[in-house]
Structure formats: C-alpha cells, structure tokens
Design an enzyme around this catalytic site. Structure first.
Site, PDB file in Angstrom:
ATOM      1  N   GLU A 117       0.936  -1.287  -0.006  1.00 52.64           N
ATOM      2  CA  GLU A 117      -0.099  -0.017   0.021  1.00 52.64           C
ATOM      3  C   GLU A 117       0.827   1.433  -0.107  1.00 52.64           C
ATOM      4  O   GLU A 117       1.727   1.361   0.887  1.00 52.64           O
ATOM      5  CB  GLU A 117      -0.968  -0.118   1.208  1.00 52.64           C
ATOM      6  CG  GLU A 117      -1.836   1.075   1.334  1.00 52.64           C
ATOM      7  CD  GLU A 117      -2.908   1.516   0.050  1.00 52.64           C
ATOM      8  OE1 GLU A 117      -3.406   0.565  -0.384  1.00 52.64           O
ATOM      9  OE2 GLU A 117      -2.656   2.526  -0.226  1.00 52.64           O
TER      10      GLU A 117
ATOM     11  N   THR B  51      -5.633   1.509  -5.536  1.00 54.23           N
ATOM     12  CA  THR B  51      -5.222   0.197  -5.326  1.00 54.23           C
ATOM     13  C   THR B  51      -6.123  -0.715  -6.276  1.00 54.23           C
ATOM     14  O   THR B  51      -5.387  -1.740  -6.802  1.00 54.23           O
ATOM     15  CB  THR B  51      -5.720  -0.545  -3.890  1.00 54.23           C
ATOM     16  OG1 THR B  51      -5.353   0.709  -2.860  1.00 54.23           O
ATOM     17  CG2 THR B  51      -5.039  -1.730  -3.461  1.00 54.23           C
TER      18      THR B  51
HETATM   19  C1  GP9 Z   1      -8.842  -0.641   0.457  1.00 52.49           C
HETATM   20  C2  GP9 Z   1      -7.571  -0.580   0.285  1.00 52.49           C
HETATM   21  C3  GP9 Z   1      -6.941   0.727   0.104  1.00 52.49           C
HETATM   22  O1  GP9 Z   1      -9.332  -1.931   0.369  1.00 52.49           O
HETATM   23  O2  GP9 Z   1      -7.354  -1.509  -0.911  1.00 52.49           O
HETATM   24  O3  GP9 Z   1      -7.509   1.374  -1.193  1.00 52.49           O
HETATM   25  P1  GP9 Z   1      -6.836   2.820  -1.746  1.00 52.49           P
HETATM   26  O4  GP9 Z   1      -7.650   3.808  -1.135  1.00 52.49           O
HETATM   27  O5  GP9 Z   1      -5.336   2.796  -1.439  1.00 52.49           O
HETATM   28  O6  GP9 Z   1      -7.307   2.685  -3.196  1.00 52.49           O
HETATM   29 MN    MN Z   2      -3.769   1.724  -2.311  1.00 49.73          MN
END
Ligand code: GP9
Ligand code: MN
Length: 627
Positions: free
Chosen positions: A251, A293
């Site tokens: 992330e 993401t």
């Molecule tokens: C949420 C995670 C984060 O499930 O995948 O999402 P993002 O805000 O980074 O797109």
């Molecule tokens: Mn993300």
C-alpha cells in the site's frame, strides 16, 4: 397554496411511514458503520428526496392517486425488503449485475421462503397502516388535481432536498463517486433508493457502449498490439515453471523510501536486503488513476491501462477479461486473494470472479479486534499471520495476491508499532509516512519468515509491487526537504511515481534492472517466468527481462517516460539534465502514448476481450465464505 396540503397529505403520510421504515431497516438489517453524529444525520435524511420523488409521482393523477401511492409504496418496500434479505445472506446490497448471477439467486430462493414469516408482515406494516387510515378517514385525503404551480413547487422542494443531501454528503465524504467508495458508502450518504438509480445509470452506460462495439474494432486493436515489439528472454522463460506465486501489493509505497534513512535508521531494512537476492526494477512506475489500489490490481493482472475516471472494478466488473488468474487455470493453478477489508470495497467481490479468481479471503475470513486493527482492516503483520493459515490449506500450485493496508493515508500507527521515528517537517502526513512504511516492511519480513517455516518459500516466487503514490503533490515542500532538493519540479513528481517492483525466484541470484518499466509489464513478465507464452495476448505491457529497443512507460494522464525523456504537463524533459528540452522530440512518443491509452479504453468500454481467442467465458464460481 392553502388548499395544497389536503391534496398531498396522503402522499406525505406514505413518505413519512416509508421513511421511518427505511431507517428502521437500515438499523436492523444492514450493518452500516456510523462513525459520528453527522454520519447518523446523513443516514437518516438520505432516503427522503427519493421517497418524495417516487411517491410524489402519484400527484400527477386524480383518479388513481391513492392506488398509485399504494403501488409505489409497495414497490419501494419490495426493493427494501429484497435488499434486507440479500444483505442477510451476502452482507451486501443488490446490484443489477448480481441480479443476473443465477447462482446467487438460487441461494436466495430458499431464504426467501424462510423469510415469509412475521417479518414480512412487519415489512409491509406501513402499507397496512395507510390502508386502514384511508378506509377510516377517506375525507381527509383529497385527490383533487394540483395546479401546475403546485406540482412544480413540490418537485422544486424535492430537488432542493436532494441537492442539500448531495452537498452535505460530498462535503462530508469528498469525491463520493470517484474515490474509495463502496456500496455501503453510497447507501449511507444518498439512501438506498438513490443508490439503485445510480446503479442503473452505471449499468446502462456500460451496456450502451458495449452494444455499439463490434469484433472489427477488436481486430484493429489486436493488430496494433501484435505490431509492438514483443520479445522473450529464452534463458529465463519457464525458469519458475510450476512454482507457487505470492504477489504482495504494498500500500502507498514509493521507491524513494528504499535505501533511505530517517534519524539514522533504514526505512525498509528488510526490502533493502531482499532486493539483493531478487530481481529489482528500480525504474518501475505505477500507472494508476482514480481507482488507486484497484487500478494497480487491474493493471498488473490484465496488462491494460486503467480508465481515466473511476475504477474499472466499479465500472466494468462484468466484462470478459483474460487476466493472469484465469489464464493460469490452464496450467493447474488455484488462485486466491487475501485482503482484510470489506469484500465490496472497490467492488472486489464482483470483479474478482471476472478476473478468474477461485477464492477471496476478505474481512469475514479474518479475526479483527481493536488491538490488531488500524484504519480499514488488520495491521499488516496480523493480516499475514492469519493469512498463512488459509494459504497452507490451498491446493498447489497457487497464484495468490496479498493486499497490505497499514501504510494507507493518513498513516496512523500506535507508538508501539513504530520501529523508527517520525520525520520532522511541516507536513504531519510526510512525517508519519515513514514509520508506517517501516511497519509494512517488518510485516513482509515476518511473512517471508513464516513462508520458510511452513516449507513454502523454496517452491514459491514472491512478487512485490507498490500500488501507487502515498505522498501527493500537496506535500512537495516536505518532500523537497526530505530529498535535499530546493523544489519539486513536475519532472521530480514523475520520478516520484516510481514504486518498488521485486521478483524473488528461489535459487536465482539477484540483479537490479534499470530499464524503464511500469505495472503493465508485470503480467507478461510473470507469465513468461512461469512458461506461459503471451505472444498472442491482447495486452500492452512487455516482458521486462527481454530486449526492447525503445521502452516507454505511459501514465494514465498521458505523461510518459522513455530511456532519455520524460513528458509531463506539456513539457518535454531531458533525463540527463532534468531540464526542459525541445518539445518536438517528445511529440512522436506523445502520439503513441495517446493511441495506446485510446485502444485500451476501447477494449474496456466495448468489452472487446469477449472476442479474444484466449478468453474463457466466465464461470462465476469464485467463493467467499458465507456459512
Ligand atoms: C482498500 C485498500 C486501499 O481496500 O485497497 O485502497 P486505496 O484507497 O489505496 O485505493
Ligand atoms: Mn492503495
């Protein structure tokens, strides 16, 4: 106007009753997270505008007014009731695409029979009250015609309520429709009935675009893709054949954190070591758009560009794709995703079956407590710890994807989980970013250790990628301070879009590869390692281990990076000097970039991969745990 009230009294009564009923169902049947009083107020007012709108339609007739009020109330109640039943089963709201997923409906059939009890009676309690009142006090509910002005005034009020609702929701949850939203958020902020209108709008838009697309268009794009120079590295092709695959989405992790320190301590001590024994791509860019993401996931498994607005996961979950998990089925692979957030976030539960996944381990498969969670889900370390237990039970070879979450904006972490100090700048976001990145680094270290303990490591290739940036341009001052630069130019901003990309293959020595690359290249690179030929695949990426004359990585906004140039914000930069140069040099590349984005968009909007030879039509057999 004085005489208006008796004429609309019955409509208003129906609205109030259904409004209260909706709110009660919200609280009893749905698990909508309320974080503060504002959330609760929005949830409460959200159904009003649509109820007034729909039930108000009865005001256009005199003769059938009351009957129409009943009809509309019953119809809306059925929608509410269906959602309550569906939610009880699937923990989700009904969407048009799921209505057509027959396996879901088969499950529902039995539960509907079970539910035809006193609850059903309660569900239509308001209609019964309406009926009794109408029988008892018929004179109170006039059905005289409304004047044009009265009707306009009524709908003006409805529109104003809707606008106020929309504004409050948007202020409270900025970019409700484009950023991280899930169905729960839309229902919470705009009400269940408006949510269905929104869902219908999304559906009709993509159906229309799909209907007008033809296989001729697909052939044109296929020819373009085939003309691209696509090579294979014969030495590495198939060198990881039959191995398990673990893909880790990091992330918000950008490459600049690697091999850098805060207060004398490394930010990513584990990755810094790991890249030495892995293939590490240090000129690898994320190519995501608004889908963050989910876009990253989409790109690495399809080798297509994301869309320029919204998330493909939301706009085109029912398309045919030829994604990595689907293709690997032919090679005996079982595929699964692990992510400890709600399964509907980014529409994942609907998109994953289209990508060919067999299993999605989401929030309901993990045990979350206050201690082991932060932000939207488990802390990464607990996430990996609990995931290992599921992973052990999967059939092999497996293709698995693990989506980390702790290093998510606004980078909150308890002091006990901080392995390094916060940074010291005027941006609290930048300051907090480093300890959370450090935490995820530690979590991955733990995961790799556990893979070794479970005897999985030697037979598994580990692919790690950063999903998208974590620090936006709003923090340029603090970033300049951290990087020891005077300022962050658009050139630097593009260079900051580099994210880590690491491939670890047991038994192979590491190497750093500096070729310009991006998330679109992940699919062909990985498939070639596994011994899968991609020559005839409709995709835009290339194998990063293969020779390529003039590699170019294109970003969603049309910016691009080549070996010698970077083009962004209509400026052509020379990478050697980091300074602007003659725009004409970038022009041919810019045209190619535009054409590529355009082709990719057409594939998605027209659902053109349904014409692809290697497309296996969806089976829709992915499971999530409901028992
Ligand atoms: C949420 C995670 C984060 O499930 O995948 O999402 P993002 O805000 O980074 O797109
Ligand atoms: Mn993300």
């Amino acid at each position: 106007m004085n005489s208006l009230f008796p004429k609309i009294r019955f409509v208003l009564l129906a609205v109030v009753l259904l409004w209260l009923k909706t709110y009660i169902v919200y609280k009893l049947a749905f698990d909508i997270k309320i974080e503060n009083t504002m959330d609760e107020i929005i949830l409460f007012i959200s159904p009003v505008s649509s109820l007034l709108f729909f039930i108000g339609l009865a005001l256009f007739t005199e003769k059938h007014r009351n009957r129409l009020v009943f009809g509309i109330s019953i119809l809306l109640s059925v929608i509410l009731f269906s959602n309550a039943v569906f939610y009880g089963f699937f923990n989700d709201f009904v969407t048009l695409p799921v209505l057509f997923q027959t396996n879901n409906m088969a499950d529902l059939g039995t539960s509907i029979r079970e539910l035809l009890t006193y609850k059903t009676f309660l569900m239509f309690g308001d209609v019964i009250i309406l009926w009794v009142l109408l029988r008892m006090l018929p004179k109170h509910f006039s059905t005289a015609a409304l004047t044009r002005t009265e009707k306009s005034a009524f709908y003006l009020v409805v529109a104003s309520i809707f606008l106020v609702n929309l504004t409050v929701a948007e202020l409270h949850k900025p970019s409700l429709f484009t950023r991280s939203f899930d169905r729960e958020m839309v229902v919470k902020n705009l009400g269940l009935y408006n949510y269905h209108l929104y869902d219908i709008a999304l559906q009709s838009k993509s159906s229309a675009q799909r209907a007008f697309a033809s296989s001729n268009k697909f052939v044109e794009i296929e020819n373009y893709v085939k003309s691209k120079d696509k090579h294979v590295n014969n030495q590495l092709f198939g060198s990881a054949k039959g191995k398990n695959v673990v893909v880790i989405s990091m992330e918000s992790t950008q490459s600049f954190v690697l091999n850098r320190k805060v207060n004398g301590k490394e930010i990513t001590p584990f990755l810094n070591q790991f890249v030495k024994e892995s293939y590490y791509f240090d000129n690898f860019y994320h190519q995501t758009g608004q889908g963050k993401t989910s876009d990253a996931e989409f790109i690495i498994e399809n080798s297509l560009y994301p869309l320029d607005r919204g998330s493909v996961f939301f706009t085109h979950p029912n398309n045919e794709y030829t994604a990595t998990p689907e293709l690997l089925k032919d090679y005996g692979y079982y595929s699964a995703v692990f992510h400890s957030n709600d399964k509907t976030f980014w529409n994942r539960d609907l998109m994953y079956p289209s990508l060919g996944y067999d299993r999605f381990f989401s929030q309901i498969d993990f045990t979350g407590t206050e201690q082991n969670s932060v932000g939207w889900g488990l802390k990464d370390k607990d996430f990996f710890e609990q995931s290992i237990e599921h992973l052990k039970s999967l059939p092999q070879p497996f293709y698995t994807k693990f989506i980390t979450l702790t290093n998510h904006f606004p980078f909150t972490l308890e002091p006990k989980d901080r392995y390094i100090d916060e940074y010291n700048s005027q941006s609290p976001i930048v300051n907090r970013y480093f300890p959370t990145v450090r935490y995820t680094d530690e979590a991955i270290k733990y995961f790799v250790k556990r893979l070794k303990e479970e005897g999985l490591y030697e037979n598994t290739i580990i692919v790690i990628y950063g999903d998208h940036y974590g620090i936006s341009e709003n923090h340029n001052l603090a970033m300049a301070q951290f990087l020891g630069k005077e300022e962050i130019t658009p050139f630097d901003t593009i260079q900051l879009q580099r994210v880590p990309f690491i491939i670890h293959i047991p038994g192979q020595t590491g190497k750093t590869i500096s070729k310009v690359s991006g998330q679109l290249d992940v699919k062909p690179t990985l498939l070639h390692l596994l011994g899968v030929k991609t020559k005839n695949h409709t995709e835009f990426g290339t194998d990063l281990f293969a020779e390529e004359k003039d590699p170019m990585t294109v970003m969603r906004d049309g910016s691009f990076i080549t070996k010698d140039y970077i083009y962004t914000k209509s400026i052509c930069y020379d990478k050697n000097t980091s300074l602007p140069t003659d725009e004409a040099i970038c022009k041919p590349y810019a045209e190619k970039a535009k054409a590529e984005l355009n082709y990719s968009d057409k594939l998605i909007y027209g659902d053109l991969l349904r014409f692809a030879a290697n497309n296996k039509h969806k089976t829709g057999t992915m499971t999530t745990v409901f028992e």
